[in-house]
Structures are given as structure tokens and as C-alpha cells.
Design an enzyme around this catalytic site. Sequence first.
Site, PDB file in Angstrom:
ATOM      1  N   SER A   1       0.852  -1.191   0.000  1.00  0.00           N
ATOM      2  CA  SER A   1       0.000   0.000   0.000  1.00  0.00           C
ATOM      3  C   SER A   1       0.885   1.238   0.000  1.00  0.00           C
ATOM      4  CB  SER A   1      -0.897   0.001   1.231  1.00  0.00           C
ATOM      5  OG  SER A   1      -0.111   0.277   2.372  1.00  0.00           O
ATOM      6  N   LYS A   2       0.231   2.378   0.001  1.00  0.00           N
ATOM      7  CA  LYS A   2       0.913   3.674  -0.011  1.00  0.00           C
ATOM      8  C   LYS A   2       1.988   3.782   1.070  1.00  0.00           C
ATOM      9  CE  LYS A   2       0.499   7.230  -2.471  1.00  0.00           C
ATOM     10  NZ  LYS A   2       1.322   6.837  -3.465  1.00  0.00           N
ATOM     11  N   ARG A   3       1.711   3.122   2.200  1.00  0.00           N
ATOM     12  CA  ARG A   3       2.670   3.178   3.306  1.00  0.00           C
ATOM     13  C   ARG A   3       4.061   2.712   2.876  1.00  0.00           C
ATOM     14  NH1 ARG A   3       2.117  -0.680   6.762  1.00  0.00           N
ATOM     15  NH2 ARG A   3       0.527  -1.719   5.535  1.00  0.00           N
TER      16      ARG A   3
ATOM     17  N   GLY B   1       5.480   3.312   0.095  1.00  0.00           N
ATOM     18  CA  GLY B   1       6.056   4.164  -0.945  1.00  0.00           C
ATOM     19  C   GLY B   1       5.133   4.191  -2.148  1.00  0.00           C
TER      20      GLY B   1
END
Length: 416
Positions: free
Chosen positions: A243-245, A247
Amino acid sequence: MTVRLRFAPSPTGFLHVGGVRTAIYNYLYARSKSGKFLLRIEDTDIERSKKEWIDVILDGLKWLKIEWDEDIVFQSERIDIYKEYAEKLVREGKAYYCFCSEEELEEERKIQKLEKKPIKYSRKCLKRKKEEIEKFLKEGKEKTIRFYIPEGETKFNDLIHGEIVFKNEEIEDFIILRSDGTPTYNFACVIDDNYMGITHVIRGDDHIPNTPKQILLYNALGFKIPEFAHLPMILGPDRKKLSKRHGATSVLEYKEEGFLPEALFNFLALLGWSPGEDREIISREEMIKIFDIKDCRKSASIFDRNKLLWLNSEYIKRKDLDELVDISLEFLRKEKWWKREFEKDRSYLKKVIELTRERAKVLKDIPYLIEYFYIDEFGYDIEGVERYFGNPKVFEGLEEIKSEFEKLSEWNEKII
Ligand code: GLU
């Protein structure tokens, strides 16, 4: 038989690397069998689907040169067709109108939860009398259409996971047509995969629970069932869903960072598929020759950014120099210090890039790596400054080298 595969994104957000990996496997399978690779935009969710997101998806696929055959199918243009099929299923007794309101359904679920029973539609509307249904229809009472799940079990032979069996009693009579007349995902997917003549469906394994529902629909509609292959998830280094976490997850972010499309394609293709022999750098042409769905892993793959950076640097080293100069220019022009007049001497720029490309991991590194060939007020690598500038011994050595250099008759690699 010509194989026909498709990529079917919903335009409700950016193009995720996981989505692109799905597209790549469908593309490789189709091309490896000289079949067709098609594109379908699943835009029936009017509120969440946006024209901008369609453009983002198409731009991303074009950038990666994942070319599709035939015209794009837009589900939003086929709403009447889904409706007709749903009504046909109602007439044949394979689906039924449901007049339950959202509040009623919520109440039902609450009670099931309290009684610790499986959460499943009670079939209240299946039991309604004909007269009552007709009365509701005449009144124009809001309704959905639900698919009637027959008894028994549903199995399929997944090309990656092998046989998967579901008990039908675990599946509820799901909605195929919403009250606003739009189809739900499973229904539109089956109608369109049949319409597009899809022979193989390759998608993420989060869709495994949808597959028995779709197979039951294929049977009810009398359509030929395609082959299915469900790809394992992509995880971040912490083994949690990517996920976005972790990167960047949007393909165009990778473009902006200066990854080459060939490198990203190569990297994503190997995220779950391995042609054996531990090979890392494989051209698209070769992949098309050797791709086999049987070589796909069953377990999840970890997205290793360092490996992607390494692959990218390898592709930068191998890139046709003129092409590399052109793409580097896109990055250079974003720099304040870059002047258009520098571009007049292209052969100099070519030499400079040829000399420094070895050290670039992403194209964003290029401006920094070549800055000192063009301007005197260039920046230093902070880590280097900290490590060396405080050490007087470094300067002693440099002074000596400087005076030796000054004695040189010519300034070239050999003499230096
Ligand atoms: N629109 C669906 C998705 O993006 C398509 C799934 C499928 O390939 O059937 O997940």
C-alpha cells in the site's frame, strides 16, 4: 482456438502496480499464444468512476507499451444489455426481484449476528406471492434483482492454485442489478467476458471468492466458462499488503521518479513468475517466448524496491544513448540551473550522459550527476561533505594531485 484475455480495471483511482502486474500477465499470456489482449473499463459505478482516472490508466499502459487489441469496451455504454439479461434470468426463474429496503436488510443482518448465524440474505422476497410482486411492480416500489443460488457445490481448476471447491450454501443470493438499474461487478463481468469471447481470466487472488458466483452465472446464462488463474498478492517488505505506506504504488509516480518502463515491466513480470535459472534481466520479446502460467508462484511476492532500483540502473546502462538523452532532457528541463542553450551542443551532452549513466539508479539522478559539467555553483553530496571536508588530510592529497595534473601536457583518460 485463439486465446483471448483482458485487463478490466475500474477507473476509480490511479493505476496501481498490482493492477499493472495483472495486465502484464494477461498480456504475456495472450502474446505468448499469439492471441488477443483486450481492455475493458469497468465504469458502472457512476459515483466513483472518473474520466481522469480512465486517462491515467490509458497513459500508464501506453507508457509501459502494454498494447491492447480491438476497441476498448466501456461497461457504462452497455447498461441496457445487463438489464435485459437480468430480466431474462427473472423470467426463467433463475433470479428474482427483491423489494427489501436497506434498513430491512440491516435489521436482518443484526439478528443473524446476534444468533451467531452466517450473514446471508433470508430469501424473504423469493417467498413472496405472485400477486404481491405484481402489486409492488405496479406501484413502482424500489427493487433490486438477486441471483438464485442453487444447491450443491461449485468447483474450478485454477491454473495456478489447482482445484478450488466452494459449497453453494456459503454463497448468498447476491444482487446482480442494483435499484438504479446498474449491474454489480460479478454480473457485468460475466456478461462481458462472454461478449468479448474471453478464454482465460487472469486476475488477483482477492477475486477467488467471486469466481464460484461467476461460474454459477455462466451456467445459468448458458455461457462457456473460461479458464481462471488467480495471482497471489503483492506484499510490502513487512509482509503486509502493498500500500501507499510502502512508498509509491501508482505507475505514473514511477515514471516521474525516473524509472524506465522496460525496467518496471521486467520487475513486475518477475513478481510472481519465474522462468527458472534465477534470471533477472529479460526482455519483453523473450518473455513472450518463454512465458508459461505454470511457472507462476502460488505464494505472495514481496515488492523489493532495491531490486527495482538495481534493475533500473541496469536498464539505464543498456539504454540506447540517444533515447536516454531525450528522456534525461525531460528531467533536466525541470532543473532551475538548466538552460535551453546547453541543448545546442547535443554531442557534448551525449558524452556527459554516457560518462555518468553508470552511476544513475533513476533518471532523477542524472541532473545531479552532470551538474558540474555545466555550472560552477554546483551542490555537493551532503554525506560526502560530512565525511571528507572536515578531514585536512584529504586536502593534502588533493593539493598534490592538483599540482601533478597541472603538469600534464594533455587532458585525456590515458594520461590522467
Ligand atoms: N474491475 C475488477 C478489478 O479491477 C476486475 C476484476 C476481474 O479481472 O475480473 O478488480
